[in-house]
Write an enzyme that holds these catalytic residues in place. Structure first.
Site, PDB file in Angstrom:
ATOM      1  N   TYR A 101      15.088 -34.294 -23.554  1.00 36.99           N
ATOM      2  CA  TYR A 101      14.326 -33.111 -23.135  1.00 36.99           C
ATOM      3  C   TYR A 101      14.131 -32.163 -24.315  1.00 36.99           C
ATOM      4  CZ  TYR A 101      13.197 -28.602 -21.124  1.00 36.99           C
ATOM      5  OH  TYR A 101      12.577 -27.413 -20.848  1.00 36.99           O
ATOM      6  N   GLU A 189       6.878 -28.000 -22.822  1.00 39.54           N
ATOM      7  CA  GLU A 189       7.942 -29.000 -22.676  1.00 39.54           C
ATOM      8  C   GLU A 189       7.461 -30.397 -23.025  1.00 39.54           C
ATOM      9  OE1 GLU A 189      10.714 -27.590 -18.857  1.00 39.54           O
ATOM     10  OE2 GLU A 189       9.191 -29.120 -18.595  1.00 39.54           O
TER      11      GLU A 189
END
Ligand code: GDP
Ligand code: MN
Length: 378
Positions: A101, A189
């Site tokens: 992530y 993201e």
């Protein structure tokens, strides 16, 4: 403003971020063509403004162009958390060894942007933050110096990324922070950042939210704004075949004919009320449509009262009255409903409504005044 994964990937690609080759499609046939062009197994991904698409069945790998086409048939038109899928991204499937992530958002308390890196990628970061917060490495970016190489190494080390990824994530994080600043993002993201079997890194998913107040600085993003239907109630209403537009007030408005509904919005506003929606049930509305309309208006939890304004022409007043009685009989309606019926069979309609919980009104203005005072009293 939220933009789709494929749009975010277009932006990241301009900043040199490696993304799988592919493009967006709107029909199963197009999906098949793209899969043939890619010439390898592809992933077909629902493009909706919500996460968790994989779990919802909106992401499927097709090993052949025909398989990709058949996945697309199921995914296009699918309802994911109230949003209908109109587009799918078709791209070369990643050979996933590990998922990480990478994200940036604004930490208002610290008045800095914050970078987050985790080896526990692929799943909702909110979930990781709630259950294993220590698995997320965080760093505030100093706006004067930006993100430094030593900080990137530190983040990767704290997140316990393997050596192959530590070396590789620098360009991804730098691009992410540059996109974040250049596009006035509130969130950017890459989740997952994929480590492939071959040992390379690739952005398998991309997400960008842009601060609405800064949109005027990004005319190039206007094309992304037009195409979206974000409101789940509008989406549902359109699925039910109703002409519905959501507004931000608390009085539900239902009428027959666009002009009449528009006028009703104005009159309610003038009487001090705030309309919650525009809903035109059209001509010749039968009981079933009326029930559907009330049910749709009440999907909006802000609605504290409903004003029905029916001008009978093709639409018969007694039909509308029956629909209303059926609706209030079968539904658990706790808000006041004011009804103005005029025109064809209005007298019969009003007679049917006598003794019910509905409040009749002789004119549009009287109806508007009644619903405003009932909602204000509630
Ligand atoms: P989100 O769940 O809506 O954020 O969608 P993502 O794009 O992050 O995909 C969710 C999950 O689907 C990923 O974590 C992967 O496990 C899987 N997935 C996505 N793309 C691919 C792919 O190209 N190949 C394979 N095998 N799995 C994928
Ligand atoms: Mn994702």
């Amino acid at each position: 403003m939220k933009i789709h994964e494929y749009q975010a990937k277009e932006i990241f690609a301009k900043y040199g971020v490696p993304i799988p080759p592919g493009r967006v499609a709107r029909t199963p046939e197009e999906v098949k063509t793209i899969a043939q062009e890619v010439g390898k197994p592809v992933v077909v991904k629902a493009q909706v403004h919500v996460g968790g698409r994989g779990k919802a069945g909106g992401i499927k790998v097709g090993n052949t162009p025909e398989e990709a086409r058949s996945h697309a048939e199921k995914i296009l038109g699918m309802d994911i958390k109230g949003l209908i899928v109109h587009e799918v991204l078709v791209e070369e499937a990643a050979d996933i060894k590990e998922e990480y992530y990478l994200g940036i958002t604004t930490d208002r308390a610290a008045r800095r942007n914050i970078v987050m890196v985790s080896a526990a990628g692929g799943i909702d970061i909110e979930e990781v933050a709630a259950t294993d917060p220590e698995k997320i490495a965080r760093l505030h970016i100093d706006p004067a110096i930006g993100l430094q190489d030593f900080q990137i190494r530190q983040l990767a080390f704290e997140a316990r990324l393997p050596a192959a990824a530590v070396r590789g994530i620098g360009p991804f994080l730098k691009a992410l922070s540059k996109v974040y600043a250049d596009y006035d993002c509130s969130l950017a993201e890459i989740n997952p950042l994929v480590l492939t079997g071959a040992g390379t890194l690739i952005a398998a998913d991309a997400k960008i939210n842009i601060d609405d107040n800064a949109l005027f600085r990004h005319p190039d993003l206007a094309q992304y704004q037009e195409a979206q239907e974000d409101d789940p109630i509008e989406a549902e209403a359109h699925k039910r075949g109703l002409t519905y537009v959501r507004l931000d007030g608390d009085i539900g408005i239902i009428g027959n004919g666009a002009g009449l509904v528009m006028t009703t919005l104005d009159v309610v506003q003038r009487e001090g009320g705030r309309p919650a929606n525009f809903l035109d049930i059209g001509g010749g509305a039968k009981a079933e449509v009326v029930t559907k309309a009330i049910d749709t208006v009440l999907l909006d939890k802000n609605v504290k009262g409903i004003f029905f304004n029916i001008f009978g022409g093709i639409t018969r007043g007694d039909e509308v009255a029956k629909g209303m009685l059926e609706a209030i009989g079968t539904m658990d309606i706790t808000v006041p409903i004011v009804v103005r019926l005029t025109g064809t069979r209005a007298a019969e309609g009003l007679q049917l409504l006598e003794g019910s919980a509905l409040t009749p009104a002789a004119t549009m203005q009287e109806g508007a005044q009644k619903i405003v005072s009932l909602v204000n009293a509630a």
